[in-house]
Write an enzyme that holds these catalytic residues in place. Structure first.
Site, PDB file in Angstrom:
ATOM      1  N   ARG A 152     -12.296  -6.500  -5.677  1.00 13.52           N
ATOM      2  CA  ARG A 152     -11.240  -6.579  -4.533  1.00 13.52           C
ATOM      3  C   ARG A 152     -11.949  -7.110  -3.103  1.00 13.52           C
ATOM      4  O   ARG A 152     -13.050  -6.444  -3.108  1.00 13.52           O
ATOM      5  CB  ARG A 152     -10.503  -5.395  -4.109  1.00 13.52           C
ATOM      6  CG  ARG A 152      -9.792  -4.705  -5.176  1.00 13.52           C
ATOM      7  CD  ARG A 152      -8.583  -5.729  -5.725  1.00 13.52           C
ATOM      8  NE  ARG A 152      -7.757  -5.610  -4.607  1.00 13.52           N
ATOM      9  CZ  ARG A 152      -6.497  -4.957  -4.350  1.00 13.52           C
ATOM     10  NH1 ARG A 152      -6.544  -3.962  -5.159  1.00 13.52           N
ATOM     11  NH2 ARG A 152      -5.935  -4.883  -3.481  1.00 13.52           N
ATOM     12  N   LYS A 168       1.155   4.811  -5.018  1.00 13.30           N
ATOM     13  CA  LYS A 168       1.652   3.765  -4.994  1.00 13.30           C
ATOM     14  C   LYS A 168       2.911   3.509  -6.214  1.00 13.30           C
ATOM     15  O   LYS A 168       3.350   2.437  -6.259  1.00 13.30           O
ATOM     16  CB  LYS A 168       0.763   2.642  -5.129  1.00 13.30           C
ATOM     17  CG  LYS A 168      -0.132   2.669  -4.040  1.00 13.30           C
ATOM     18  CD  LYS A 168      -1.031   1.143  -3.992  1.00 13.30           C
ATOM     19  CE  LYS A 168      -2.541   1.473  -3.614  1.00 13.30           C
ATOM     20  NZ  LYS A 168      -3.323   0.296  -4.084  1.00 13.30           N
ATOM     21  N   GLU A 179       0.903  -1.148  -0.035  1.00 11.52           N
ATOM     22  CA  GLU A 179       0.114  -0.039   0.113  1.00 11.52           C
ATOM     23  C   GLU A 179       0.825   1.143  -0.129  1.00 11.52           C
ATOM     24  O   GLU A 179       2.120   1.155   0.109  1.00 11.52           O
ATOM     25  CB  GLU A 179      -0.906   0.099   1.329  1.00 11.52           C
ATOM     26  CG  GLU A 179      -1.908  -1.360   1.205  1.00 11.52           C
ATOM     27  CD  GLU A 179      -3.050  -1.097   1.757  1.00 11.52           C
ATOM     28  OE1 GLU A 179      -3.660  -0.192   2.051  1.00 11.52           O
ATOM     29  OE2 GLU A 179      -3.576  -2.167   2.053  1.00 11.52           O
TER      30      GLU A 179
END
Ligand code: ZN
Length: 285
Positions: free
Chosen positions: A265, A67, A3
Site C-alpha cells: 500500500r 471495516k 476506512e
C-alpha cells in the site's frame, strides 16, 4: 478508499433507516451458496444472480466492527459485508432511481420505507449471528467500537517490535478501523517516519490517542479530514500529495509502497518532518 469511519457512518445510516423494519424482499447477486461449518455463506464472484430470501425477518440492528459491516435480523441471521477498496451501501426510497450501474449491485434489501442497495461489496455473506466471531473475532480493538481499548491496541501494535509502524497500523488484527489515509496522516502528525520499527516509536500511546480523536471527529462525515480545513485539496497533510510542498516545512512530499496485510500500500511522508530510516531503496519511487 473506505476506512473505519466510513464504515461506521454507513452502519449508522443503515441502522437509522432499517432497524425495526421488516424485510419485504432480499436479493444477493453473488455466484452460488457455499456451505461451510457456519452454514450457508454467499461469496462474491462472477456476475450472476440468485434469490436468497430473508423476507419476513425484521432488521434488529446494523453495526460496524472495524471495516466490517454487520446487519443482524430477529431470526438470528447476520449479513456480513466488507467494502474493501470501493464498496458502498446506498439508501433509496422505493421507486427511486439507483445511482450506480446495475452490474455492480451485490445486495438489495427492500423494506417499506427504504431500499438498501450494496454496490461493489468485496464480501457479502450470510451466517448465523452466533457465529460472527468467525468473521470478525480476529480483529483488534475497534477504534470506533464500544469495546475500544487503547492499551490493548498499543500492546498488539508493539507485539511485533521490528515491524514498521506504517505496516502495523494497517493490521486489523492489531487495531481495527484505520486505513491508508489515517496511517500516513498520523505518522506525519506525530513526526514519525512510517518505516520506524513499531517497538521504537516513542509515545505510541499518543499516536493511538490521536488516531482515535481524528476518526472520532470524522465519524459523522466519513471525510477522513485531518487538517481541519475542508477546502478541496487542503484536507490532508501528506496523503495523495506526492511532490507538493509539505504544509509545515516546504519539503516535497514523497510516496513509496509499504507492505500491509493485504499487499503493498502507498505511504506518503515528509522526509524532513519525519526523520528516520525511510523505505528500502529498492522500493523507492
Ligand atoms: Zn515537512
Amino acid at each position: 478508499m473506505p476506512e473505519g469511519d466510513t464504515v461506521f457512518l454507513a452502519a449508522s445510516r443503515l441502522h437509522a433507516a432499517l432497524a425495526g423494519e421488516k424485510l419485504l424482499a432480499t436479493e444477493f447477486r453473488v455466484p452460488r451458496p457455499v456451505r461451510t461449518s457456519r452454514g450457508p455463506t454467499y461469496k462474491l464472484g462472477p456476475r450472476s444472480s440468485f434469490a436468497t430470501d430473508l423476507s419476513g425477518q425484521v432488521v434488529r440492528e446494523v453495526a460496524a466492527r472495524g471495516k466490517h459491516l454487520l446487519l443482524r435480523t430477529d431470526a438470528g441471521t447476520t449479513l456480513h459485508t466488507h467494502f474493501k477498496m470501493e464498496g458502498a451501501w446506498h439508501l433509496y426510497r422505493p421507486g427511486e432511481r439507483w445511482r450506480g450501474p446495475d452490474f455492480q449491485v451485490r445486495a438489495v434489501l427492500r423494506t417499506e420505507p427504504w431500499v438498501a442497495v450494496g454496490f461493489r461489496l468485496a464480501i457479502c455473506e450470510l451466517l448465523p449471528t452466533a457465529s460472527e466471531h468467525e468473521v470478525v473475532g480476529h480483529l483488534g480493538p475497534d477504534v470506533l467500537g464500544p469495546d475500544w481499548d487503547p492499551a490493548e491496541a498499543v500492546r498488539r501494535l508493539r507485539a511485533d517490535p521490528d515491524r514498521a509502524i506504517g505496516t502495523a497500523l494497517l493490521d486489523q488484527r492489531a487495531i481495527a478501523g484505520p486505513g491508508n489515509i489515517y496511517k500516513s496522516e498520523v505518522c506525519f502528525l506525530r513526526g514519525v517516519d512510517p518505516w520506524t520499527p513499531a517497538g521504537k516509536v516513542e509515545d505510541l500511546e499518543g499516536m493511538v490517542d490521536l488516531l482515535k480523536r481524528l476518526m472520532e471527529a470524522n465519524r459523522t462525515t466519513g471525510s477522513q479530514l485531518t487538517t481541519g480545513d475542508t477546502r478541496p485539496g487542503r484536507t490532508h497533510w501528506v496523503a495523495a500529495r506526492t511532490g507538493k510542498p509539505c504544509r509545515r516545512c516546504g519539503t516535497p512530499i514523497r510516496k513509496a509502497d509499504q507492505p500491509s496485510y493485504d499487499g503493498e500500500r502507498v505511504t506518503y511522508w515528509c522526509p524532513t518532518c519525519q526523520p528516520g530510516p525511510g523505505p528500502p531503496t529498492t522500493r523507492r519511487r
